[in-house]
Design an enzyme around this catalytic site. Structure first.
Site, PDB file in Angstrom:
ATOM      1  N   LYS A  90      35.920 -99.911 -44.021  1.00 15.88           N
ATOM      2  CA  LYS A  90      37.030-100.326 -43.158  1.00 15.88           C
ATOM      3  C   LYS A  90      38.115-100.921 -44.026  1.00 15.88           C
ATOM      4  CE  LYS A  90      38.943-101.149 -39.197  1.00 15.88           C
ATOM      5  NZ  LYS A  90      40.106-100.383 -39.743  1.00 15.88           N
ATOM      6  N   GLN A 111      38.987-106.065 -50.104  1.00 18.09           N
ATOM      7  CA  GLN A 111      38.678-105.821 -48.687  1.00 18.09           C
ATOM      8  C   GLN A 111      37.173-105.950 -48.440  1.00 18.09           C
ATOM      9  OE1 GLN A 111      41.520-104.592 -46.684  1.00 18.09           O
ATOM     10  NE2 GLN A 111      40.287-105.233 -44.938  1.00 18.09           N
ATOM     11  N   LYS A 114      36.537-109.562 -48.187  1.00 19.18           N
ATOM     12  CA  LYS A 114      37.157-110.080 -46.953  1.00 19.18           C
ATOM     13  C   LYS A 114      36.314-109.716 -45.730  1.00 19.18           C
ATOM     14  CE  LYS A 114      41.431-108.834 -46.445  1.00 19.18           C
ATOM     15  NZ  LYS A 114      42.741-108.260 -46.071  1.00 19.18           N
ATOM     16  N   LYS A 126      40.044 -98.924 -48.927  1.00 17.41           N
ATOM     17  CA  LYS A 126      41.504 -98.986 -48.851  1.00 17.41           C
ATOM     18  C   LYS A 126      42.036 -97.617 -49.219  1.00 17.41           C
ATOM     19  CE  LYS A 126      44.678-102.106 -48.011  1.00 17.41           C
ATOM     20  NZ  LYS A 126      44.552-103.378 -47.276  1.00 17.41           N
ATOM     21  N   GLY A 165      46.425 -99.741 -40.685  1.00 22.53           N
ATOM     22  CA  GLY A 165      47.707 -99.872 -41.380  1.00 22.53           C
ATOM     23  C   GLY A 165      47.668-100.894 -42.504  1.00 22.53           C
ATOM     24  N   ASP A 166      48.744-100.959 -43.226  1.00 27.08           N
ATOM     25  CA  ASP A 166      48.978-101.984 -44.259  1.00 27.08           C
ATOM     26  C   ASP A 166      50.488-101.918 -44.526  1.00 27.08           C
ATOM     27  OD1 ASP A 166      47.226-103.776 -46.188  1.00 27.08           O
ATOM     28  OD2 ASP A 166      48.790-102.961 -47.464  1.00 27.08           O
ATOM     29  N   THR A 209      46.977-110.526 -37.591  1.00 29.43           N
ATOM     30  CA  THR A 209      46.921-111.076 -38.949  1.00 29.43           C
ATOM     31  C   THR A 209      47.707-112.391 -39.013  1.00 29.43           C
ATOM     32  OG1 THR A 209      46.877-108.800 -39.715  1.00 29.43           O
ATOM     33  CG2 THR A 209      47.129-110.472 -41.398  1.00 29.43           C
ATOM     34  N   ASN A 240      54.952-107.250 -40.386  1.00 21.98           N
ATOM     35  CA  ASN A 240      54.078-107.597 -39.280  1.00 21.98           C
ATOM     36  C   ASN A 240      53.372-108.940 -39.467  1.00 21.98           C
ATOM     37  OD1 ASN A 240      52.980-106.595 -36.829  1.00 21.98           O
ATOM     38  ND2 ASN A 240      51.033-106.443 -37.906  1.00 21.98           N
ATOM     39  N   SER A 376      40.740-105.366 -35.755  1.00 20.89           N
ATOM     40  CA  SER A 376      40.467-103.924 -35.814  1.00 20.89           C
ATOM     41  C   SER A 376      39.042-103.654 -35.346  1.00 20.89           C
ATOM     42  CB  SER A 376      40.615-103.416 -37.252  1.00 20.89           C
ATOM     43  OG  SER A 376      41.964-103.174 -37.560  1.00 20.89           O
TER      44      SER A 376
HETATM   45  N1  GLU Z   1      45.485-103.849 -44.007  1.00 18.42           N
HETATM   46  C1  GLU Z   1      44.845-104.940 -43.348  1.00 18.42           C
HETATM   47  C2  GLU Z   1      44.079-105.774 -44.362  1.00 18.42           C
HETATM   48  O1  GLU Z   1      44.504-105.889 -45.499  1.00 18.42           O
HETATM   49  C3  GLU Z   1      44.054-104.495 -42.127  1.00 18.42           C
HETATM   50  C4  GLU Z   1      42.946-103.544 -42.377  1.00 18.42           C
HETATM   51  C5  GLU Z   1      42.241-103.016 -41.119  1.00 18.42           C
HETATM   52  O2  GLU Z   1      42.582-103.421 -40.019  1.00 18.42           O
HETATM   53  O3  GLU Z   1      41.347-102.196 -41.297  1.00 18.42           O
HETATM   54  O4  GLU Z   1      43.083-106.394 -44.086  1.00 18.42           O
END
Ligand code: GLU
Length: 443
Positions: A90, A111, A114, A126, A165-166, A209, A240, A376
């Site tokens: 994810k 990620q 995280k 990612k 997204g990012d 976020t 965002n 998400s």
């Molecule tokens: N891009 C966001 C992050 O850095 C969201 C990633 C997601 O929702 O999968 O965590």
């Protein structure tokens, strides 16, 4: 040499040309010294750090698309699937000209930590492209997104890898990619998150976020007998994350005085006018300088960073390495209280060290911006059960998740005597879960 030093030096040697990746690995592994030292033989024998610093796989592909002049363009696409020991891959997709393998790897590695820290069932990944959506027509963006998806769809799936997204990839881009994915799979499943509300998106995802950042900042301040009320907040970015961080900060009683984009920043001593900011960035997709057309008494400072502005709480919400040692010195000089990362790795390691030495409260992005990916997961859950939750249900779940992240960080801080070194505590918590899952499932 300790096991941690051994792995750091191997990564540095092998990936010399990937500075962002090295920086993120070094940052996390340095946090793990205490936990590794407790059981070094075990971690070494299981090659845990080698496994954690090596992605499961890297996918790189060509993205051809025609622009409005009828010219063929070729961009590079990536998906880095880092680790799925605690759940399906994810993580977001970044569309920005700076995108390269090093940046993709640092983001996928971070990620993974995280997502583990949220305690939710999500592995780390990612992806993205060096495509720049800025200045492109909707048709060009659609052509790019469709082409990107004709390659990416082979590698993702609702139980396998769920992109979102990012930077440079918002609701418009997710919509075009979802449309193409649905067509190719001939199936309606929630393989992407951050979708529009009319086709399976979650209420509250857009805000998540930024709101999540303020929920965890609030928890951290309370734990230190402080509050957001009447504090001056300095925010970087105008995307965002920044917009909804500003919204929640105002709601919680703070005054936000800045917002920025890559050309400069706005300083509004009366407090940023959120409606104006939303119109400039979400509707017109224009530059931040336009803010002066709404408030001529505000100040626009070109080519400078917001960190020179005096404030109590600093929220970097733009991009990696946007707050360096000089900026950290400014923050200390201005008697700042806290730096909490809305973006991924916005603070350089030297700056973090300086902030911690000077008793500035610091929350790393892995903890502070986890609200986006956590929501998400709530979107995936709603798609699976085919029932949508209300905004307030999603928002209160998000708040609970952020409070839980901070509670877990605090638990580790006490256990390892880390005081307010929340960065190390966050990495340790994420690591223990990942390592346990990896060892339990065999090599
Ligand atoms: N891009 C966001 C992050 O850095 C969201 C990633 C997601 O929702 O999968 O965590």
């Amino acid at each position: 040499m300790t096991y941690v030093d051994e792995v750091i030096s191997k990564v540095k040697e092998e990936y010399k040309n990937e500075p962002e990746f090295i920086e993120s690995v070094e940052g996390s592994l340095n946090s793990l010294r205490l936990v590794i030292a407790k059981n070094e033989d075990f971690y070494r024998k299981n090659k845990i750090l080698e496994r954690l610093t090596t992605p499961d796989r890297i996918i790189e592909f060509r993205v051809p698309w025609y622009d409005d002049k009828g010219e063929l363009n070729i961009n590079r696409g990536y998906r880095v699937q880092w680790n799925n020991a605690v759940g399906p891959y994810k993580g977001g997709l970044r569309f920005h000209p700076s995108v390269n393998l090093s940046i993709m790897k640092f983001l996928a590695f971070s990620q993974t930590f995280k997502n583990s820290l949220t305690s939710l069932p999500m592995g780390g990944a990612k992806g993205g492209s060096d495509f720049d959506p800025k200045g492109k027509s909707d048709r060009e963006v659609m052509a790019f997104c469709q082409s990107f998806m004709t390659e990416l769809y082979k590698y993702i799936g609702e139980n396998k890898d769920i992109p979102a997204g990012d930077i440079g990839c918002g609701a418009r881009e997710i919509g075009y990619m979802f449309g193409e994915y649905r067509r190719l799979r001939d199936n309606f499943v929630g393989t992407l998150t951050g979708k529009g509300l009319s086709y399976g998106g979650s209420l509250g995802r857009k805000e998540a976020t930024g709101y999540g950042l303020l929920y965890i900042v609030d928890s951290m301040l309370k734990a230190n007998n402080l509050s957001l009320k009447d504090k001056t907040v300095v925010v970087s970015g105008a995307g965002n994350v920044a917009i909804y961080a500003i919204e929640k900060a105002i709601e919680l009683g703070a005054k936000v005085v800045t917002a920025s984009d890559s050309s400069g920043y706005i300083y509004d001593p009366n407090g940023i006018d959120l409606e104006a900011l939303k119109e400039i960035k979400e509707v017109k997709r224009a530059r931040i300088k336009e803010y002066l057309n709404y408030h001529s008494d505000a100040l626009y400072v070109a080519n400078k960073r917001v960190w020179e502005v005096k404030g109590d709480i600093y929220l970097p919400c733009a991009t990696q390495n946007e707050l360096d040692l000089e900026d950290a010195k400014n923050i200390v000089k201005n008697k700042g209280i806290a730096v909490c990362e809305g973006a991924n790795m916005p603070t350089t390691s030297e700056a973090i060290k300086y902030l911690l030495e000077n008793n500035i409260l610091f929350l790393p992005g892995k903890a502070a911006n986890a609200g986006g990916v956590a929501t998400s997961l709530l979107e995936m859950h709603q798609n699976s059960i085919r029932l949508m939750k209300s905004f307030s249900e999603v928002d209160s779940l998000l708040k609970g998740i952020m409070e839980n992240i901070f509670a877990n960080i605090q638990k580790i801080s006490h256990e390892y005597n880390l005081g307010t070194d929340y960065k190390s505590a966050a990495d340790i918590f994420a690591f223990i879960r990942l390592s346990d899952a990896m060892v339990s499932q065999g090599f």
